[in-house]
Design an enzyme around this catalytic site. Structure first.
Site, PDB file in Angstrom:
ATOM      1  N   ARG A   9      -6.939  29.064 -13.940  1.00  0.00           N
ATOM      2  CA  ARG A   9      -6.531  28.119 -13.577  1.00  0.00           C
ATOM      3  C   ARG A   9      -7.038  27.080 -13.063  1.00  0.00           C
ATOM      4  O   ARG A   9      -6.982  25.757 -14.313  1.00  0.00           O
ATOM      5  CB  ARG A   9      -4.322  28.623 -12.942  1.00  0.00           C
ATOM      6  N   THR A  10      -7.943  27.162 -12.185  1.00  0.00           N
ATOM      7  CA  THR A  10      -8.295  25.678 -11.510  1.00  0.00           C
ATOM      8  C   THR A  10      -9.407  25.223 -12.059  1.00  0.00           C
ATOM      9  O   THR A  10      -9.093  24.099 -12.392  1.00  0.00           O
ATOM     10  CB  THR A  10      -8.705  25.934  -9.957  1.00  0.00           C
TER      11      THR A  10
ATOM     12  N   LYS B 286     -31.510  30.575  -9.405  1.00  0.00           N
ATOM     13  CA  LYS B 286     -33.669  30.080  -8.328  1.00  0.00           C
ATOM     14  C   LYS B 286     -33.245  30.181  -7.497  1.00  0.00           C
ATOM     15  O   LYS B 286     -34.475  29.989  -6.923  1.00  0.00           O
ATOM     16  CB  LYS B 286     -33.474  29.484  -9.627  1.00  0.00           C
TER      17      LYS B 286
ATOM     18  N   ARG C  96     -15.713  24.735  -7.365  1.00  0.00           N
ATOM     19  CA  ARG C  96     -15.524  26.300  -6.110  1.00  0.00           C
ATOM     20  C   ARG C  96     -16.570  26.122  -5.423  1.00  0.00           C
ATOM     21  O   ARG C  96     -17.760  26.964  -6.375  1.00  0.00           O
ATOM     22  CB  ARG C  96     -14.875  26.977  -7.155  1.00  0.00           C
TER      23      ARG C  96
ATOM     24  N   HIS D 163      -7.802  25.466  -0.279  1.00  0.00           N
ATOM     25  CA  HIS D 163      -8.028  24.410  -1.517  1.00  0.00           C
ATOM     26  C   HIS D 163      -6.629  23.600  -1.405  1.00  0.00           C
ATOM     27  O   HIS D 163      -5.109  24.616  -1.731  1.00  0.00           O
ATOM     28  CB  HIS D 163      -7.296  26.047  -2.340  1.00  0.00           C
TER      29      HIS D 163
HETATM   30  N1  ASP Z   1      -5.876  31.582  -6.985  1.00  0.00           N
HETATM   31  C1  ASP Z   1      -6.224  31.475  -5.748  1.00  0.00           C
HETATM   32  C2  ASP Z   1      -7.527  30.930  -5.141  1.00  0.00           C
HETATM   33  O1  ASP Z   1      -8.309  30.550  -5.991  1.00  0.00           O
HETATM   34  C3  ASP Z   1      -5.329  32.411  -5.194  1.00  0.00           C
HETATM   35  C4  ASP Z   1      -6.435  34.121  -5.604  1.00  0.00           C
HETATM   36  O2  ASP Z   1      -7.204  33.802  -5.945  1.00  0.00           O
HETATM   37  O3  ASP Z   1      -5.630  35.018  -5.283  1.00  0.00           O
HETATM   38  O4  ASP Z   1      -7.234  30.410  -4.132  1.00  0.00           O
END
Ligand code: ASP
Length: 304
Positions: free
Chosen positions: A51-52, A80, A101, A129
């Site tokens: 999703r993100t 690397k 991320r 987050h």
């Molecule tokens: N998608 C959310 C996160 O990246 C929740 C999860 O992974 O449980 O933190």
């Protein structure tokens, strides 16, 4: 230049403005469809995501911009041994903004010290987050009609669940909020987060049984047990099914409960609950894209 590393980087007024902007985008998508023409978003994902990452990319595309990036560290020079700092200095030559991320807490912040372009923290280890929280706030505002006077239950892995930490830091700023934390003892909210509630005089309780409290909640924020953050697989297996929200439990809940989940779901919500109108988690996914559109516009100082 502004980054978004922690939800506390935004004032409450700014969060409210972002939600207003997201709602305007929902109502008038054409007005915004070219505003990012010529701008590029880089998504640097050193850890898995559905999703993100995709909602950031969809957000940029819907605003008329472009996207580039990688979705796993093995396809970048991280494999690397390149440092995150060197990676963002490089990407800063190609793009206008970065969504990053990383499995290590604080990595996006470290990157922000050397980055020539804004960095958005798209999840750092078990820490924060903030863009999930922007999504969660818009969901609560649309589903409940308010962000004040709410009893908010957070259930599951409250220790490693970074979305819960950011949600607490955001919701505690609104009036008459009471938190109910539902978790096994091993997965309690970390002390450093509880301390901010204590200092601000925000009320909370910690319990172990969902059944005892579900009937008192306005919002139930379910979370997955974060397997990837456990040191010990046996411990994960012992705790993974601590809570399963099913149709019987929903019978104990208020008629106007809103059930949220940042997703992915593993076992903690039965699929039979999905048809209950109180299940908001797929609408929540949709709101995430609009909030990220609003955020990209704010950080890049772009107007419609
Ligand atoms: N998608 C959310 C996160 O990246 C929740 C999860 O992974 O449980 O933190």
């Amino acid at each position: 230049m502004r980054h978004l590393l922690d939800i506390r980087d935004l004032s409450t007024a700014e969060i409210d403005e972002l939600m207003d902007r997201a709602e305007d985008i929902i109502d008038n998508p054409k007005k915004y469809s070219e505003c990012m023409h010529g701008k590029k978003l880089a998504t640097l994902f050193f850890e898995p995501s559905t999703r993100t990452r995709l909602s950031f990319e969809a957000a940029m595309l819907e605003l008329g911009g472009s996207v580039l990036g990688f979705s796993e560290p093995n396809s970048s020079s991280a494999a690397k041994g390149e440092s995150v700092g060197d990676t963002v200095r490089t990407v800063g030559c190609y793009a206008d903004i970065i969504a990053m991320r990383h499995p290590r807490e604080g990595a996006p912040m470290a990157a922000s010290f050397v980055s020539p372009i804004p960095i958005i923290n798209a999840g750092d280890g078990g820490h924060n987050h903030p863009t999930q929280t922007l999504t969660d706030l818009l969901t609560i505002r649309r589903e409940k009609g308010r962000l004040n006077q709410l009893v908010i239950g957070c259930c599951g892995d409250l220790k490693f669940g970074r979305t819960v930490h950011s949600l607490i830091h955001a919701m505690m700023r609104y009036k008459s909020i009471r938190f109910v934390f539902i978790s096994p003892k091993e997965l309690r909210v970390p002390d450093y987060v509880l301390e901010t509630l204590q200092k601000a005089g925000v009320s909370y309780v910690e319990v172990e049984k969902l059944d005892d409290v579900i009937g008192t909640l306005d919002v139930l924020y379910m979370t997955r047990v974060q397997r990837e953050r456990f040191f010990n697989e046996e411990e994960y297996l012992r705790l993974k099914d601590s809570y399963i929200l099913d149709v019987d439990k929903m019978k104990l809940a208020r008629k106007d409960l809103a059930v949220l989940h940042p997703l992915p779901r593993v076992n903690e919500i039965s699929v039979k609950v999905d048809d209950d109108p109180r299940a908001c988690y797929f609408r929540q996914v949709a709101y995430g894209k609009y909030m990220r559109e609003a955020l990209l516009m704010k950080l890049l100082e772009v107007e419609a």
